[in-house]
Design an enzyme around this catalytic site. Structure first.
Site, short mmCIF file in Angstrom:
data_model
loop_
_atom_site.label_atom_id
_atom_site.label_comp_id
_atom_site.label_asym_id
_atom_site.label_seq_id
_atom_site.Cartn_x
_atom_site.Cartn_y
_atom_site.Cartn_z
N ASP A 165 -4.40 0.35 -4.82
CA ASP A 165 -5.27 1.50 -4.58
C ASP A 165 -6.46 1.48 -5.52
O ASP A 165 -6.37 1.87 -6.68
CB ASP A 165 -4.48 2.80 -4.77
CG ASP A 165 -5.34 4.03 -4.48
OD1 ASP A 165 -6.38 3.87 -3.80
OD2 ASP A 165 -4.96 5.12 -4.93
N LYS B 206 -11.98 4.47 -8.13
CA LYS B 206 -11.40 4.91 -9.40
C LYS B 206 -12.20 4.34 -10.56
O LYS B 206 -12.66 3.19 -10.49
CB LYS B 206 -9.95 4.43 -9.52
CG LYS B 206 -8.98 5.06 -8.54
CD LYS B 206 -7.58 4.48 -8.75
CE LYS B 206 -6.61 4.99 -7.70
NZ LYS B 206 -6.29 6.41 -7.88
N ASP C 180 -9.91 8.50 -2.13
CA ASP C 180 -8.83 8.25 -3.08
C ASP C 180 -7.66 9.20 -2.86
O ASP C 180 -6.65 9.12 -3.56
CB ASP C 180 -9.34 8.38 -4.52
CG ASP C 180 -8.40 7.77 -5.54
OD1 ASP C 180 -7.60 6.89 -5.14
OD2 ASP C 180 -8.44 8.16 -6.72
N ARG D 214 -1.71 10.57 1.39
CA ARG D 214 -1.32 11.61 2.35
C ARG D 214 -1.69 11.22 3.78
O ARG D 214 -1.06 11.68 4.73
CB ARG D 214 -1.94 12.95 1.95
CG ARG D 214 -3.45 13.01 1.98
CD ARG D 214 -4.01 14.15 1.14
NE ARG D 214 -3.82 13.90 -0.28
CZ ARG D 214 -4.20 14.77 -1.23
NH1 ARG D 214 -4.77 15.91 -0.90
NH2 ARG D 214 -4.00 14.48 -2.50
#
Length: 501
Positions: A267, A274, A344, A348
């Site tokens: 991720d 990030k 990011d 979900r």
């Protein structure tokens, strides 16, 4: 891999490289725990005196080595701390952690005997599981000869009475512990080696080995099926997404559980990239999928009379010219639309697709597991996961179950007022972000939107305990921990025993 066995031999007569005993903190100094009697006799009743001279206090995490005297077949005695002395038996978690400390301390040994308190089958299992987990090491990328090998064999010493139960307890510990260590391996594997396709292949291989039914939806099948969440997250990567179904069925099952795992194999945050300092450990963002995979295999190995289906929602979240942008709208599996405000907040999205798909099979309960939000880490710290649910009784059950197996959790609410921020998108049914405060709860509310009516659902946010970055403790290594595996397995056992979820 460390082998586990059980023996009813005397601690004094068992040949091993090391013999492990437990010590605790008493009101007037250290006290010996049950199981150490023969060892103390070999020291002519002066074992506590010897250990005290060497600085032993009985504190949890402590390990003190002493050369064996005449009368013991083991070359070395290792005393491990159990914490405060117990009057009516030691907590199972204290036994797990002490056995884990012993196994880690004895890395490189061929054989060690664990003479810790193990009168009951539960205590035998705790000692065996703690030892197996504590012996774990991940050496895939280490040059040959660097680092010690895990202890070769751990022998749990148990009384002759109840030896059949003790043997069964060790076998159960091996099934659960080996699958937990499989999950740890997956979490620790570098993301250039573990991607959605290779993870799916590992699941297929395990399916063949253990007789599980495994189905894999590749990018073409996902596109045809309308899995907009998985495809939207995976759009920016050269490694396309997968949805993997791993199914275990039992002929006498009266209930069906669906476990869903977030499997972001790396991720980066996507376009909402990030910052440095927050992406170095993001290979662990598939820890939920690893936990679910391990739990299904463990359920099969244990022969639990319950149907368990694992859904691994696998994708890699990367930035590129084809990546989903903030402001894009995704049409999710089942038809709902989601405006992506932050790429990011991707976990979900993949989970939502899997939740809808799992709900089509009408399970009695859905439990999803995910390293979902930093907000949950801020709320609960690095060792406790949050439990949310649309059913208060289910939430309480999972919280209780996790405590029984030594996993720290805390029940969290799903406040209705936090839903408003997600439903105020002017162009889609939902936004993937809501209010900043209570972000972990907002994520839970988002997932709830995709749960079919009439299905009990729970969400475990394991963002804190899934990946341990500090020094090892107890049976917990640095790196992947296999958080939530034991909770899922115990919940499945409880369901099987009761005949319903």
């Amino acid at each position: 891999m460390t082998a586990l066995s059980v023996s009813t031999s005397s601690a004094a007569s068992l040949r091993a490289d090391a013999l492990v005993v437990g010590v605790a903190k008493g009101p007037k100094g250290i006290v010996l725990a049950p199981g150490s009697e023969a060892v103390n006799e070999a020291f002519e009743g002066k074992l506590t005196e010897v250990l005290s001279t060497l600085g032993a206090t009985g504190a949890e995490g402590e390990a003190v080595k002493v050369p064996s005297p005449a009368g013991l077949k083991a070359a070395l005695v290792l005393a491990v701390g159990l914490g405060e002395a117990a009057e009516t038996g030691y907590q199972l978690e204290a036994l797990r952690r002490a056995a884990g400390v012993a196994a880690r301390t004895l890395a490189g040994a061929k054989k060690a005997a664990l003479a810790l308190p193990a009168e009951s089958a539960d205590e035998v299992e705790a000692v065996a599981l703690g030892g197996l987990l504590g012996s774990y090491s991940f050496g895939t990328y280490k040059a040959d000869g660097s680092g010690k090998e895990p202890v070769g064999e751990l022998v749990v010493l148990a009384p002759r009475k109840g030896s059949k139960d003790a043997k069964a307890a060790v076998e159960r510990a091996a099934a659960v512990g080996e699958e937990m260590n499989r999950a740890r391996d997956l979490v620790n594997t570098a993301p250039n080696d573990l991607n959605p396709k290779s993870f799916a292949a590992i699941a297929q291989a395990a399916g063949k080995e253990h007789g599980l039914k495994v189905e894999v939806l590749d990018e073409k099948a996902l596109l045809k099926g309308g899995f907009g969440g998985l495809l939207g997250v995976g759009n920016g990567s050269d490694n396309p997404p997968r949805l993997v179904k791993v199914a275990y069925t039992h002929p006498k099952a009266k209930a069906t559980l669906a476990f869903i795992g977030k499997g972001i194999t790396y991720d980066s945050g996507g376009i909402s990239l990030k910052p440095a300092g927050h992406n170095e450990t993001m290979k662990c963002d598939m820890a939920g999928a690893a936990a679910v995979f391990a739990a299904v295999v463990a359920a099969k190995r244990l022969g639990l009379a319950v149907n368990v289906t694992g859904w691994l929602a696998l994708a890699e979240n990367m930035p590129s010219g084809s990546a989903t942008r903030p402001g894009d709208v995704l049409r999710m599996y089942g038809g709902k639309t989601v405006e992506v405000l932050n790429t990011d907040a991707e976990g979900r999205l993949v989970l939502a697709d899997a939740i809808v798909r799992a709900g089509e099979e009408n399970p009695d309960v859905i439990v999803d597991v995910a390293t979902l939000t930093g907000a949950m880490v801020l709320a609960l710290g690095n060792r406790t996961f949050g439990v949310m649910s649309n059913n208060d009784e289910l939430r309480a059950t999972l919280h209780t179950v996790s405590g029984e197996v030594g996993e720290q959790s805390w029940p969290m609410p799903l406040p209705a007022e936090l839903r408003k921020g997600m439903t105020e998108s002017t162009i889609a049914d939902l936004a993937n972000m809501g209010e900043r405060m209570g972000g972990g709860l907002v994520a839970g509310l988002f997932l709830k939107e995709f749960v079919a009516e009439g299905i009990d659902w729970a969400h475990l946010d394991i963002a804190g305990p899934a990946f341990h970055e500090s020094a090892p403790f107890g049976y917990t290594p640095k790196g992947g921990t296999a958080s939530a595996v034991r909770t899922l397995v115990r919940f499945a056992e409880q369901t099987a025993a009761g005949g319903k979820a």
